[in-house]
Motif scaffolding. Structure first.
Motif, short mmCIF file in Angstrom:
data_model
loop_
_atom_site.label_atom_id
_atom_site.label_comp_id
_atom_site.label_asym_id
_atom_site.label_seq_id
_atom_site.Cartn_x
_atom_site.Cartn_y
_atom_site.Cartn_z
N GLN A 150 42.24 50.09 38.37
CA GLN A 150 41.24 49.02 38.51
C GLN A 150 41.02 48.70 39.99
N ALA A 151 39.96 47.95 40.25
CA ALA A 151 39.74 47.43 41.61
C ALA A 151 40.62 46.19 41.79
N ASP A 152 40.93 45.87 43.05
CA ASP A 152 41.75 44.69 43.32
C ASP A 152 40.89 43.42 43.24
N GLY A 153 41.49 42.29 43.60
CA GLY A 153 40.80 41.01 43.49
C GLY A 153 39.66 40.83 44.48
N GLU A 154 39.45 41.82 45.35
CA GLU A 154 38.27 41.80 46.23
C GLU A 154 37.26 42.88 45.81
N GLY A 155 37.50 43.52 44.69
CA GLY A 155 36.53 44.47 44.14
C GLY A 155 36.62 45.86 44.74
N LEU A 156 37.76 46.18 45.38
CA LEU A 156 37.90 47.50 46.02
C LEU A 156 38.98 48.34 45.36
N VAL A 185 46.38 42.16 38.98
CA VAL A 185 45.58 41.01 39.39
C VAL A 185 44.26 41.04 38.60
N LEU A 186 43.65 39.88 38.52
CA LEU A 186 42.41 39.75 37.75
C LEU A 186 41.31 40.59 38.41
N PRO A 187 40.67 41.49 37.65
CA PRO A 187 39.55 42.25 38.25
C PRO A 187 38.35 41.33 38.48
N VAL A 188 37.55 41.68 39.47
CA VAL A 188 36.34 40.89 39.77
C VAL A 188 35.13 41.82 39.69
N PRO A 189 33.94 41.26 39.54
CA PRO A 189 32.73 42.10 39.53
C PRO A 189 32.52 42.72 40.91
N TYR A 190 31.89 43.89 40.94
CA TYR A 190 31.58 44.49 42.24
C TYR A 190 30.28 45.28 42.15
N SER A 191 29.70 45.54 43.30
CA SER A 191 28.45 46.31 43.37
C SER A 191 28.76 47.80 43.49
N ILE A 192 27.94 48.63 42.88
CA ILE A 192 28.01 50.07 43.18
C ILE A 192 27.65 50.27 44.65
N PRO A 193 28.07 51.40 45.25
CA PRO A 193 27.71 51.65 46.66
C PRO A 193 26.18 51.69 46.81
#
Lengths: 308, 308
Positions: A150-156, A185-193
């Motif tokens: 998964q991505a971290d809590g900053e979406g990376l 950690v809780l995953p957060v939403p993120y943008s595609i590149p």
């Protein structure tokens, strides 16, 4: 041979491309030519538009590296990756459905003990995943492999942070009762590149480039159909508009926020609040999976299988 | 939003992609998504096949340079370049039809005098091109620009020889009577580049990679529809199987071999045998060309226009 006209060219090309010894490649090329010509006849591109398309494809190829696959991203945002996934995983209604793999899976995640922390100091709010792996009939599956990332809590993801060590990922085994516990950690939403050719296209739309909060799972157990899937955080604002169309109703799961002083899944009293995701994965026995995919008589019925 | 299933995903994607402000881009993306999903549903690719396709597209992009455009070559061999050409040049039956531009046109060919030699010592058999440029009604067009380029007698363009100077190309003007004379060498058949991703695909077929002998022309005259076309050498063994589908019946021309001692078009007695290609180009006045393209009522009729 009849000479080329606008009317006969598709037939001439299809006829020429029958000279493909491999029957599968021949079938693919016949279908590709048919649909590609239909697309061109439909939109009637100007020559400049066609050059623009060629240049976009070229740039998309040049952008792709070991760590970034811009053509997969293109396939994602027009729903093709998800359609290919649906076609390859026609499971019974009771089985946990699959969704897109995405670009961040690796093949050498570390093996971790039950309850281990994959976040190891990553930014984000403490979260536990607990659940079990079961067979369609409800029997627990012991020793199932859960490859989680998964991505971290900053979406990376780790690949986006540039580190050399695997991070925010690990391989767990279900216990004798099929159960597992993971700390993260809780995953957060993120943008595609959005800095490439796909981003250039998306900025010409009013489509959200966001993926809703999710955690990836690859779950494998002997005798069962392997699944690659996500769990999505219920009520995430982007869950209805996932840019890659990965959300299926059975994959939406509740992450509950528990107050400080609550008992964690490993059994300690937490001095901070934490999130808890509880989910039971259901795998379809392989024989049944094979049966579902190989039957040619019930194609329509199979297409219903994965419905919400 | 309905959640994704194999059955509803195409409709969900089409619905999402309505959020494109530019109406033309919206139209293109709606059509692309429709035809791409139909292709996927038709062939039902395995996940490995889809990855193979992604890798092929990536490699095709990486191969493309200023001097080599592998995606155009891909578009050529499945007849799409020629279909786009047909759609953009719906001319009256009496006008000289167009064909693919190909990758070797440049924008700074040298201006040459009538009768000049574009071959300048290139390998190949001596050849003259003589003819005229006329309007649909038969009137000669004075001062028409003829931008001519071709491969030499070994099947290579200047870009493929790596020289810095333009070679085997030049820009001529028709005289007061519409006539022109060009000295060159006889074109020979050649293979498309087979060392890239398109070549890898073609070697899995039994399709000939050869283009028949031809000379390229870009012809421009005020008040007339500009054409980019080829003349093909009649009875060339590859004329019925042109790998890019560029051959149209009116573009097949006779190259006659005249014995030593014959008078050349500039009027000298040649001490060697030479080839003579005689051809009259017919341009369509712009008003008529515009009319033909803009009329929406006679689409079917227009599609007949370019027929042999």
């Amino acid at each position: 041979m009849p000479y080329v006209t606008e009317r006969n060219i598709t037939d001439i090309v299809l006829d020429r491309w029958r000279a493909v010894p491999d029957p599968r490649l021949r079938q693919i090329m016949q279908s590709l030519i048919t649909h590609l010509h239909a697309f061109i006849r439909d939109i009637e591109p100007t020559e400049q538009e066609w050059i623009t398309a060629i240049e976009w494809l070229t740039r998309t190829g040049k952008l792709s590296t070991d760590k970034r696959q811009e053509f997969i991203l293109a396939s994602d945002v027009v729903g093709v990756s998800m359609l290919v996934d649906c076609i390859n995983h026609r499971l019974s209604g009771g089985a946990t459905p699959t969704t897109v793999t995405g670009p961040f899976h690796v093949h050498d995640s570390p093996d971790l003990a039950d309850g281990a922390d994959i976040a190891k100091g990553a930014p984000g709010e403490l979260c536990y995943i607990v659940g079990s792996v079961r067979s369609l009939g409800g029997q627990p599956i012991a020793g199932a492999t859960l490859d989680i990332w998964q991505a971290d809590g900053e979406g990376l993801y780790d690949a986006q942070r540039g580190g050399d060590e695997p991070w925010m990922r690990g391989i767990f085994k279900s216990g004798d009762d099929g159960a597992f516990v993971v700390q993260t950690v809780l995953p957060v939403p993120y943008s595609i590149p959005m800095d490439g050719s796909v981003g250039d296209l998306m900025t010409q739309t009013e489509i959200s480039p966001m993926r809703p909060s999710h955690i990836h799972f690859l779950i494998d157990a002997p005798g069962h159909h392997q699944i690659i899937t996500h769990l999505f955080k219920k009520s995430c604002p982007y869950i209805e508009t996932d840019v890659v169309y990965g959300v299926k109703a059975p994959l939406i799961a509740e992450f509950r926020l528990l107050p400080a002083g609550s008992a964690t899944p490993p059994g300690e009293i937490s001095n901070q609040s934490f999130w808890l995701l509880q989910y039971d994965f259901v795998l379809q026995p392989t024989a049944e999976a094979t049966l579902a995919v190989s039957s040619t008589e019930s194609a329509a019925a199979r297409r219903e299988c994965n419905q919400a």
